[in-house]
Write a protein that holds these residues in place. Structure first.
Motif, mmCIF file in Angstrom:
data_model
loop_
_atom_site.group_PDB
_atom_site.id
_atom_site.type_symbol
_atom_site.label_atom_id
_atom_site.label_comp_id
_atom_site.label_asym_id
_atom_site.label_seq_id
_atom_site.Cartn_x
_atom_site.Cartn_y
_atom_site.Cartn_z
ATOM 1 N N ASP A 9 0.779 -1.183 -0.113
ATOM 2 C CA ASP A 9 -0.192 0.010 0.116
ATOM 3 C C ASP A 9 0.952 1.196 -0.015
ATOM 4 N N PRO A 10 0.870 2.100 -1.105
ATOM 5 C CA PRO A 10 1.647 3.190 -1.143
ATOM 6 C C PRO A 10 1.517 4.152 0.150
ATOM 7 N N ASP A 11 0.245 4.172 0.668
ATOM 8 C CA ASP A 11 0.037 5.173 1.899
ATOM 9 C C ASP A 11 0.856 4.454 2.876
ATOM 10 N N GLU A 12 0.805 3.289 3.353
ATOM 11 C CA GLU A 12 1.438 2.573 4.153
ATOM 12 C C GLU A 12 3.014 2.921 4.113
ATOM 13 N N LEU A 13 3.567 2.738 2.936
ATOM 14 C CA LEU A 13 4.887 2.990 2.623
ATOM 15 C C LEU A 13 5.393 4.443 2.811
#
Ligand code: SF4
Ligand code: SF4
Length: 391
Positions: A9-13
């Motif tokens: 998940d890009p948001d998590e990254l």
């Protein structure tokens, strides 16, 4: 739209702000000093692949494979980066594309749910140990040849999860747990068919399908509403994360019933009849999945303090390097991490005359056993001396 190779998940990254507060809590960074072997470095490598189209090269595989998955970085992170989820997803991709988790490892893991085969194999290993046929680099402590009869159900108040390796190597601790539950007047049931392996090692190795299948089997083996008591820190962490793994209401409800045994007993210690307090120092070692994932290290101290003087290590719960199968897969790094842990033990032993270390995880116990034995110190599960302190 860019294809997310690792399915992260890009948001998590992007939650990681690269502050570096996790670095001192990372065992691989502490022993190597290499940024690439730190949580921040690994997250940056994941970002490079996922957001900047970097290739998955041998360096990337090495950075990910050398992570112990101790998750010491998670509680240290002010931004709550879900590192465990990121590394499990990344490992899933590497295993799925044949870049990690070789065939021999998959075969070894496939034995874990086949309990009779596991017991036979474990006994054969124990005999080979006695005959000095195992190479010295095989990183396991002394295995039992005899383990006594399996635990049998006595009631329906709670489930007592017996697991795979825990039952093969430390069945005596199941007996101690049963004794404590008997003293509390708690009737316990052992899991039915399919309840033999929690799938934690499969999950860490990126074998997602195997992990979900085993989780489904374990859930079916302990139906109803009764609490599920677990005396292996790694298994307890895995069972508590079934909700996240399976992402179903049923799995979340199951996980909510899971307790580490110390967590469950700590509030009931006054109900134990006449504990004998031996005023001896016991050094407490926190398995990572008890401390960083379950946050259940406090109750271990509550239990130990009832019959012993608790001695703390001064390394803020840094990993010992066992990491499930890590010590077999990365023996050089695992050995350096253990050496660092031993320095903490040596400092504690210089201050107190202790001959017992309490550790609530079979992997840590086996990983530390030989080095501690050389110092005249035995590794015990905290429940063992608790049972012995009963009248
Ligand atoms: S899980 Fe452990 S070894 Fe891996 S990056 Fe986090 S602290 Fe380091
Ligand atoms: S993982 Fe958390 S603690 Fe570590 S660098 Fe990123 S934001 Fe900071």
């Amino acid at each position: 739209m860019r294809r997310m190779v690792l399915r992260l998940d890009p948001d998590e990254l992007n939650t990681c702000v690269s502050c570096g507060l996790c670095l001192p809590h990372c065992p691989t960074f502490r022993v190597t000093g290499e940024e690439a072997l730190s949580p921040r470095g690994r997250i940056d490598a994941m970002r490079a692949v996922e957001l900047r189209s970097a290739p998955i090269d041998d360096d990337f595989v090495a950075f990910m494979s050398t992570c112990v998955q101790c998750r010491g970085c998670e509680p240290a992170c002010p931004s709550n980066v879900p590192y465990g989820r990121l590394i499990e997803r990344t490992r899933e991709h590497l295993a799925g594309t044949g870049r990690s988790t070789p065939r021999w490892q998959r075969w070894g893991f496939s034995v874990l749910p086949r309990h009779r085969t596991l017991l036979l194999g474990s006994t054969a290993l124990a005999v080979a140990q006695r005959l000095r046929l195992l190479p010295k680099r095989v990183p396991i402590g002394r295995l039992p040849i005899r383990r006594g009869r399996p635990i049998e159900s006595t009631g329906t108040d709670a489930w007592l999860y017996t697991g795979c390796v825990m039952d093969a190597w430390l069945r005596s601790t199941h007996r101690s747990t049963a004794r404590v539950l008997d003293a509390l007047g708690v009737g316990y049931a052992v899991p039915g068919a399919g309840g033999g392996c929690c799938g934690a090692l499969h999950s860490h190795a990126g074998l997602h399908d195997d992990a979900t299948r085993l989780a489904t089997d374990v859930m079916a083996s302990m139906p109803g509403d009764a609490p599920i008591l677990v005396n292996s820190a790694g298994c307890g962490a895995a069972l508590k994360e079934y909700g996240r793994l399976l992402d179903t209401d049923g799995a979340r409800a199951f996980s909510a019933r899971v307790f580490d045994i110390h967590e469950w007993i700590a509030g009931r210690l006054d109900d134990l009849p006449g504990l004998r307090r031996r005023v001896v120092p016991v050094i407490v070692q926190d398995p990572c999945h008890l401390r960083h994932v379950q946050g259940a290290h406090g109750p271990v101290r509550d239990v130990l303090a009832r019959f012993a003087d608790v001695v703390e290590l001064d390394d803020d719960g840094l990993c010992c390097g066992a990491g499930g199968a890590y010590s077999a897969l990365e023996p050089e790094l695992a050995g350096r991490i253990r050496d660092r842990k031993m320095e903490a033990f040596d400092r504690a032993l210089a201050a107190v005359d202790a001959d017992v270390v309490a550790s609530a995880n079979p992997g840590c116990a086996m990983h530390l056993e030989a080095d501690l034995a050389a110092r005249g110190v035995a590794v015990r599960h905290p429940i063992d001396p608790l049972a012995e302190a009963l009248p």
